[in-house]
Scaffold this motif. Structure first.
Motif, PDB file in Angstrom:
ATOM      1  N   TYR A 178      11.600   8.463  10.104  1.00  0.00           N
ATOM      2  CA  TYR A 178      12.156   7.143  10.384  1.00  0.00           C
ATOM      3  C   TYR A 178      13.066   6.644   9.261  1.00  0.00           C
ATOM      4  O   TYR A 178      13.642   5.559   9.364  1.00  0.00           O
ATOM      5  CB  TYR A 178      11.032   6.137  10.617  1.00  0.00           C
ATOM      6  N   GLY A 179      13.175   7.416   8.183  1.00  0.00           N
ATOM      7  CA  GLY A 179      14.044   7.016   7.082  1.00  0.00           C
ATOM      8  C   GLY A 179      13.446   5.962   6.189  1.00  0.00           C
ATOM      9  O   GLY A 179      14.186   5.188   5.549  1.00  0.00           O
ATOM     10  N   PHE A 180      12.132   5.913   6.099  1.00  0.00           N
ATOM     11  CA  PHE A 180      11.470   4.895   5.295  1.00  0.00           C
ATOM     12  C   PHE A 180      11.252   5.320   3.843  1.00  0.00           C
ATOM     13  O   PHE A 180      10.697   4.561   3.054  1.00  0.00           O
ATOM     14  CB  PHE A 180      10.118   4.521   5.901  1.00  0.00           C
ATOM     15  N   ASP A 181      11.661   6.544   3.502  1.00  0.00           N
ATOM     16  CA  ASP A 181      11.562   6.952   2.099  1.00  0.00           C
ATOM     17  C   ASP A 181      12.921   6.747   1.451  1.00  0.00           C
ATOM     18  O   ASP A 181      13.899   7.397   1.801  1.00  0.00           O
ATOM     19  CB  ASP A 181      11.083   8.400   1.975  1.00  0.00           C
ATOM     20  N   GLU A 182      12.985   5.833   0.526  1.00  0.00           N
ATOM     21  CA  GLU A 182      14.230   5.519  -0.171  1.00  0.00           C
ATOM     22  C   GLU A 182      14.076   5.954  -1.620  1.00  0.00           C
ATOM     23  O   GLU A 182      13.431   5.277  -2.417  1.00  0.00           O
ATOM     24  CB  GLU A 182      14.542   4.020  -0.072  1.00  0.00           C
ATOM     25  N   GLY A 183      14.643   7.113  -1.932  1.00  0.00           N
ATOM     26  CA  GLY A 183      14.463   7.645  -3.275  1.00  0.00           C
ATOM     27  C   GLY A 183      12.990   7.952  -3.526  1.00  0.00           C
ATOM     28  O   GLY A 183      12.338   8.651  -2.758  1.00  0.00           O
ATOM     29  N   VAL A 184      12.459   7.385  -4.599  1.00  0.00           N
ATOM     30  CA  VAL A 184      11.046   7.610  -4.948  1.00  0.00           C
ATOM     31  C   VAL A 184      10.173   6.421  -4.555  1.00  0.00           C
ATOM     32  O   VAL A 184       8.996   6.363  -4.918  1.00  0.00           O
ATOM     33  CB  VAL A 184      10.890   7.901  -6.457  1.00  0.00           C
ATOM     34  N   ALA A 185      10.732   5.452  -3.824  1.00  0.00           N
ATOM     35  CA  ALA A 185       9.973   4.258  -3.461  1.00  0.00           C
ATOM     36  C   ALA A 185       9.025   4.546  -2.301  1.00  0.00           C
ATOM     37  O   ALA A 185       9.242   5.466  -1.506  1.00  0.00           O
ATOM     38  CB  ALA A 185      10.922   3.121  -3.083  1.00  0.00           C
ATOM     39  N   GLY A 186       7.975   3.748  -2.195  1.00  0.00           N
ATOM     40  CA  GLY A 186       7.044   3.828  -1.080  1.00  0.00           C
ATOM     41  C   GLY A 186       5.782   4.587  -1.433  1.00  0.00           C
ATOM     42  O   GLY A 186       5.806   5.579  -2.168  1.00  0.00           O
ATOM     43  N   LEU A 187       4.660   4.101  -0.900  1.00  0.00           N
ATOM     44  CA  LEU A 187       3.370   4.728  -1.175  1.00  0.00           C
ATOM     45  C   LEU A 187       2.442   4.496   0.003  1.00  0.00           C
ATOM     46  O   LEU A 187       2.358   3.384   0.538  1.00  0.00           O
ATOM     47  CB  LEU A 187       2.744   4.129  -2.438  1.00  0.00           C
ATOM     48  N   LEU A 188       1.753   5.561   0.409  1.00  0.00           N
ATOM     49  CA  LEU A 188       0.675   5.463   1.391  1.00  0.00           C
ATOM     50  C   LEU A 188      -0.586   6.004   0.733  1.00  0.00           C
ATOM     51  O   LEU A 188      -0.537   7.045   0.062  1.00  0.00           O
ATOM     52  CB  LEU A 188       0.979   6.264   2.657  1.00  0.00           C
ATOM     53  N   THR A 189      -1.680   5.309   0.899  1.00  0.00           N
ATOM     54  CA  THR A 189      -2.941   5.730   0.295  1.00  0.00           C
ATOM     55  C   THR A 189      -4.051   5.702   1.322  1.00  0.00           C
ATOM     56  O   THR A 189      -4.022   4.910   2.271  1.00  0.00           O
ATOM     57  CB  THR A 189      -3.341   4.811  -0.883  1.00  0.00           C
ATOM     58  N   VAL A 190      -5.040   6.582   1.106  1.00  0.00           N
ATOM     59  CA  VAL A 190      -6.242   6.572   1.923  1.00  0.00           C
ATOM     60  C   VAL A 190      -7.443   6.735   1.002  1.00  0.00           C
ATOM     61  O   VAL A 190      -7.430   7.555   0.081  1.00  0.00           O
ATOM     62  CB  VAL A 190      -6.217   7.668   3.011  1.00  0.00           C
ATOM     63  N   ARG A 191      -8.456   5.947   1.238  1.00  0.00           N
ATOM     64  CA  ARG A 191      -9.664   5.975   0.424  1.00  0.00           C
ATOM     65  C   ARG A 191     -10.400   7.301   0.612  1.00  0.00           C
ATOM     66  O   ARG A 191     -10.526   7.792   1.746  1.00  0.00           O
ATOM     67  CB  ARG A 191     -10.564   4.801   0.821  1.00  0.00           C
ATOM     68  N   ASP A 192     -10.904   7.869  -0.466  1.00  0.00           N
ATOM     69  CA  ASP A 192     -11.721   9.071  -0.348  1.00  0.00           C
ATOM     70  C   ASP A 192     -13.054   8.688   0.300  1.00  0.00           C
ATOM     71  O   ASP A 192     -13.644   7.670  -0.064  1.00  0.00           O
ATOM     72  CB  ASP A 192     -11.962   9.700  -1.722  1.00  0.00           C
TER      73      ASP A 192
END
Length: 257
Positions: free
Chosen positions: A42-56
């Motif tokens: 979807y083009g949501f990665d702009e350079g090194v910006a953005g983070l998705l996390t999931v709890r262990d």
């Protein structure tokens, strides 16, 4: 004429229950990598910006996250990094986006019910955030966010300290989404699928609101109807189910038969 098939015989995929923490960890990492690839499409990665996390699933203060500097569209579960509550990488080969992770860590800490957090620099979310406004209930989809998202009315900048991250988490409260003024969107969920769906849906709602406002004066859905719609469409289970066609596409799996 064919007889109707009993509803109980028709397939409806539901969130799985795992027999062990190890299997659930594998599942969560698979879904996180898939969501990141989808965000890349979807083009949501702009350079090194953005983070998705999931709890262990076993170590509650630890989260799996996308590595800093790698393209979303190519990520696999093996690329993910495990990060402790202080932002230190304890497993993996790459660094993590420290500014973004500081916020994610505080959200996870404040919300034990949250399994996954999504934040990225999407164009329409960024555009609406620059107005410092909330989503309005002008479509069925936007009603899912009615009175269940908030505005963090400050610009966080690139460097975020723990105190500011706690303010962001406090602004989110018990809601599913937050608009970060002049920055973008942040969504949470009880699964990766839910958090990802809320982000994708919220981005689309931002686009529709901006387009509708440019064309004229949108008609606001009344409070009662908006609330009833949110109760139907605004649950994490509804989000999980809505996300499955996207998961099938990004995972390259056939529709269940």
């Amino acid at each position: 004429m064919h007889e109707p098939i009993p509803v109980e015989k028709l397939h409806l995929e539901m969130p799985p229950v795992h027999e062990s923490a190890a299997r659930e960890r594998e599942y969560r990492k698979e879904r996180l990598a898939g969501a990141l690839r989808l965000f890349g499409r979807y083009g949501f990665d702009e350079g090194v910006a953005g983070l998705l996390t999931v709890r262990d699933p076993e170590f509650g203060d630890y989260c799996w996250a996308n590595p800093f500097g790698l393209a979303f569209s190519d990520l696999t579960p093996g690329d993910l990094v495990l990060v402790d509550g202080r932002g230190q990488v304890v497993e993996g080969r790459y660094r993590v986006n420290q500014a973004a992770f500081t916020v994610h860590a505080e959200v996870h800490r404040a919300r034990p019910d949250v399994v996954a957090v999504a934040h990225s620099h999407s164009p329409y979310g960024g555009a609406l955030s620059s107005l410092g406004e909330l989503l309005e209930p002008i479509t069925q989809e936007s009603c899912a966010f009615y009175e269940d998202h908030a505005l963090y009315d400050a610009y966080t900048g690139v460097s975020v300290d723990a105190e500011e991250a706690r303010r962001v988490a406090a602004a989110l409260g018990g809601r599913k989404a937050l608009i970060l003024r002049n920055h973008g969107l942040l969504t949470v969920g009880s699964s990766v699928d839910a958090a990802a769906w809320w982000f994708l849906s919220m981005e689309r709602c931002c686009r529709i609101q901006l387009a509708a406002r440019a064309a004229g004066k949108p008609v606001i859905i009344g409070r009662r109807s908006a609330t009833e719609t949110r109760e139907r469409l605004g649950t994490d289970l509804a989000a999980w189910i809505s996300y499955q066609p996207l998961w099938q596409r990004v995972a390259g799996t056939p529709s269940p038969g």
